[in-house]
Design an enzyme around this catalytic site. Structure first.
Site, PDB file in Angstrom:
ATOM      1  N   LYS A  18       0.829  -1.211   0.000  1.00 32.43           N
ATOM      2  CA  LYS A  18       0.000   0.000   0.000  1.00 32.43           C
ATOM      3  C   LYS A  18       0.864   1.261   0.000  1.00 32.43           C
ATOM      4  O   LYS A  18       0.593   2.202  -0.737  1.00 32.43           O
ATOM      5  CB  LYS A  18      -0.917   0.034   1.242  1.00 32.43           C
ATOM      6  CG  LYS A  18      -1.860  -1.141   1.349  1.00 32.43           C
ATOM      7  CD  LYS A  18      -2.806  -1.000   2.534  1.00 32.43           C
ATOM      8  CE  LYS A  18      -2.128  -0.945   3.888  1.00 32.43           C
ATOM      9  NZ  LYS A  18      -1.430  -2.174   4.285  1.00 32.43           N
ATOM     10  N   ARG A  93      -9.050   1.097   9.224  1.00 36.69           N
ATOM     11  CA  ARG A  93      -8.669  -0.291   9.519  1.00 36.69           C
ATOM     12  C   ARG A  93      -9.690  -0.995  10.377  1.00 36.69           C
ATOM     13  O   ARG A  93      -9.492  -2.165  10.712  1.00 36.69           O
ATOM     14  CB  ARG A  93      -7.340  -0.282  10.282  1.00 36.69           C
ATOM     15  CG  ARG A  93      -6.112  -0.572   9.415  1.00 36.69           C
ATOM     16  CD  ARG A  93      -4.903  -0.263  10.281  1.00 36.69           C
ATOM     17  NE  ARG A  93      -3.756  -1.068  10.052  1.00 36.69           N
ATOM     18  CZ  ARG A  93      -2.626  -0.613   9.506  1.00 36.69           C
ATOM     19  NH1 ARG A  93      -2.551   0.603   9.032  1.00 36.69           N
ATOM     20  NH2 ARG A  93      -1.580  -1.389   9.424  1.00 36.69           N
ATOM     21  N   ARG A 165      12.140  -2.614  11.162  1.00 37.93           N
ATOM     22  CA  ARG A 165      11.086  -1.958  11.935  1.00 37.93           C
ATOM     23  C   ARG A 165      10.751  -2.836  13.128  1.00 37.93           C
ATOM     24  O   ARG A 165      10.698  -4.057  12.997  1.00 37.93           O
ATOM     25  CB  ARG A 165       9.830  -1.807  11.050  1.00 37.93           C
ATOM     26  CG  ARG A 165       9.591  -0.396  10.581  1.00 37.93           C
ATOM     27  CD  ARG A 165       8.501  -0.320   9.566  1.00 37.93           C
ATOM     28  NE  ARG A 165       7.190  -0.768  10.057  1.00 37.93           N
ATOM     29  CZ  ARG A 165       6.042  -0.580   9.397  1.00 37.93           C
ATOM     30  NH1 ARG A 165       6.051   0.028   8.223  1.00 37.93           N
ATOM     31  NH2 ARG A 165       4.897  -1.007   9.880  1.00 37.93           N
ATOM     32  N   ARG A 176       0.065  -8.955  13.479  1.00 36.01           N
ATOM     33  CA  ARG A 176      -0.482  -7.893  12.609  1.00 36.01           C
ATOM     34  C   ARG A 176      -1.393  -8.493  11.537  1.00 36.01           C
ATOM     35  O   ARG A 176      -2.425  -7.927  11.195  1.00 36.01           O
ATOM     36  CB  ARG A 176       0.655  -7.101  11.950  1.00 36.01           C
ATOM     37  CG  ARG A 176       1.371  -6.181  12.946  1.00 36.01           C
ATOM     38  CD  ARG A 176       2.706  -5.718  12.409  1.00 36.01           C
ATOM     39  NE  ARG A 176       2.590  -4.837  11.265  1.00 36.01           N
ATOM     40  CZ  ARG A 176       3.574  -4.613  10.402  1.00 36.01           C
ATOM     41  NH1 ARG A 176       4.749  -5.213  10.536  1.00 36.01           N
ATOM     42  NH2 ARG A 176       3.412  -3.777   9.403  1.00 36.01           N
TER      43      ARG A 176
HETATM   44  P1  AMP Z   1       1.454   0.539   8.986  1.00 32.05           P
HETATM   45  O1  AMP Z   1       2.708   1.280   8.695  1.00 32.05           O
HETATM   46  O2  AMP Z   1       0.271   1.026   8.210  1.00 32.05           O
HETATM   47  O3  AMP Z   1       1.614  -0.962   8.910  1.00 32.05           O
HETATM   48  O4  AMP Z   1       1.086   0.858  10.519  1.00 32.05           O
HETATM   49  C1  AMP Z   1       1.974   0.559  11.564  1.00 32.05           C
HETATM   50  C2  AMP Z   1       1.225   0.518  12.885  1.00 32.05           C
HETATM   51  O5  AMP Z   1       0.625   1.795  13.158  1.00 32.05           O
HETATM   52  C3  AMP Z   1       0.050  -0.457  12.943  1.00 32.05           C
HETATM   53  O6  AMP Z   1       0.456  -1.782  13.218  1.00 32.05           O
HETATM   54  C4  AMP Z   1      -0.772   0.150  14.077  1.00 32.05           C
HETATM   55  O7  AMP Z   1      -0.185  -0.112  15.341  1.00 32.05           O
HETATM   56  C5  AMP Z   1      -0.628   1.637  13.799  1.00 32.05           C
HETATM   57  N1  AMP Z   1      -1.694   2.087  12.863  1.00 32.05           N
HETATM   58  C6  AMP Z   1      -1.519   2.553  11.594  1.00 32.05           C
HETATM   59  N2  AMP Z   1      -2.698   2.855  11.038  1.00 32.05           N
HETATM   60  C7  AMP Z   1      -3.648   2.579  11.965  1.00 32.05           C
HETATM   61  C8  AMP Z   1      -5.070   2.650  11.993  1.00 32.05           C
HETATM   62  N3  AMP Z   1      -5.776   3.087  10.929  1.00 32.05           N
HETATM   63  N4  AMP Z   1      -5.715   2.277  13.124  1.00 32.05           N
HETATM   64  C9  AMP Z   1      -5.043   1.863  14.214  1.00 32.05           C
HETATM   65  N5  AMP Z   1      -3.700   1.730  14.245  1.00 32.05           N
HETATM   66  C10 AMP Z   1      -2.998   2.087  13.137  1.00 32.05           C
END
Ligand code: AMP
Length: 228
Positions: A18, A93, A165, A176
């Site tokens: 994404k 999400r 990360r 996740r």
């Molecule tokens: P990502 O980089 O999109 O994989 O997001 C990394 C982390 O940020 C996720 O595993 C969540 O802990 C938090 N996060 C990102 N977007 C959201 C969301 N829309 N709702 C809740 N937590 C989020």
């Protein structure tokens, strides 16, 4: 794309691509790429109270509570650079976030143009995420097997030491992916019913996925599914 498709959501499991695709589309469409994950990482790096709180959830692969997440997106979508469109990556999400987005758009008199779902099998997601290495300095992304840096552990772009990360460890990745299945997957049906969903094969090479998304945005979405 003559303004069509300028308010987009990218949906897909962690590791589906994404972020990569949102960055490409942001250039093509000239609208900001808004990633809640990036916003939380920036807050975490700054050590702001919200960042300190978000970190507790992020490091175990859990979702940050809806109230906080919805708040930051509401604020971001009302910034001047987002008035003509945006690409949301990683939001919504949860069903609560999706409803909040609908309500916000209604208040702003805006509508969602399209939702692109990137599909990648679980084994490939695990391979991509656990092999990912990132540059904390400039944000460049690498993969140990498929996109390694020229010199092991060193960023090609800025020479900084690469890192994994903290949520890309195998155990956290599994969690996740489970969270995605439980909380985020139901949104696919939600957007399918609205008639805005486009499915794209996320296993293709990056450029081909981009081409497929651009083609999908030009085509009508699948017909809305009638509630039974
Ligand atoms: P990502 O980089 O999109 O994989 O997001 C990394 C982390 O940020 C996720 O595993 C969540 O802990 C938090 N996060 C990102 N977007 C959201 C969301 N829309 N709702 C809740 N937590 C989020």
């Amino acid at each position: 794309m003559s303004g069509q498709g300028s308010r987009l959501l990218l949906i897909g499991a962690p590791g589906a691509g994404k972020g990569t695709q949102a960055a490409l589309l942001s250039k093509t469409l000239g609208v900001p790429h808004i990633s809640t994950g990036d916003m939380f990482r920036a807050a975490k790096a700054m050590g702001s109270p919200m960042g300190v709180m978000a970190r507790k959830y992020m490091e175990r692969g859990a979702l940050v509570p809806d109230k906080v997440t919805i708040g930051i997106v509401e604020e971001r979508l009302q910034q001047p650079d987002a008035s003509d469109g945006w690409i949301l990556d990683g939001f919504p999400r949860t069903p609560g976030q999706a409803r909040a987005l609908d309500e916000l758009l209604a208040r702003l008199g805006q509508s969602l143009d399209a939702v692109v779902k990137l599909t990648v099998p679980r084994d490939e997601l695990i391979r991509r995420l656990t092999g990912r290495r990132v540059c904390p300095q400039c944000g460049a992304n690498y993969h140990l097997d498929s996109a390694p840096p020229a010199h092991a552990g060193i960023c090609n772009r800025c020479g900084h030491q690469l890192e994994q990360r903290e949520d890309d460890s195998e155990q956290t990745v599994m969690h996740r992916l489970d969270v995605y299945h439980e909380s985020t997957r139901p949104l696919i049906a939600f957007y399918e019913k609205k008639g805005v969903l486009h499915r794209v094969d996320g296993t293709l090479p990056v450029g081909k996925v981009n081409t497929a998304i651009v083609a999908a945005l030009r085509a009508p979405a699948a017909a809305p599914v009638k509630a039974s």
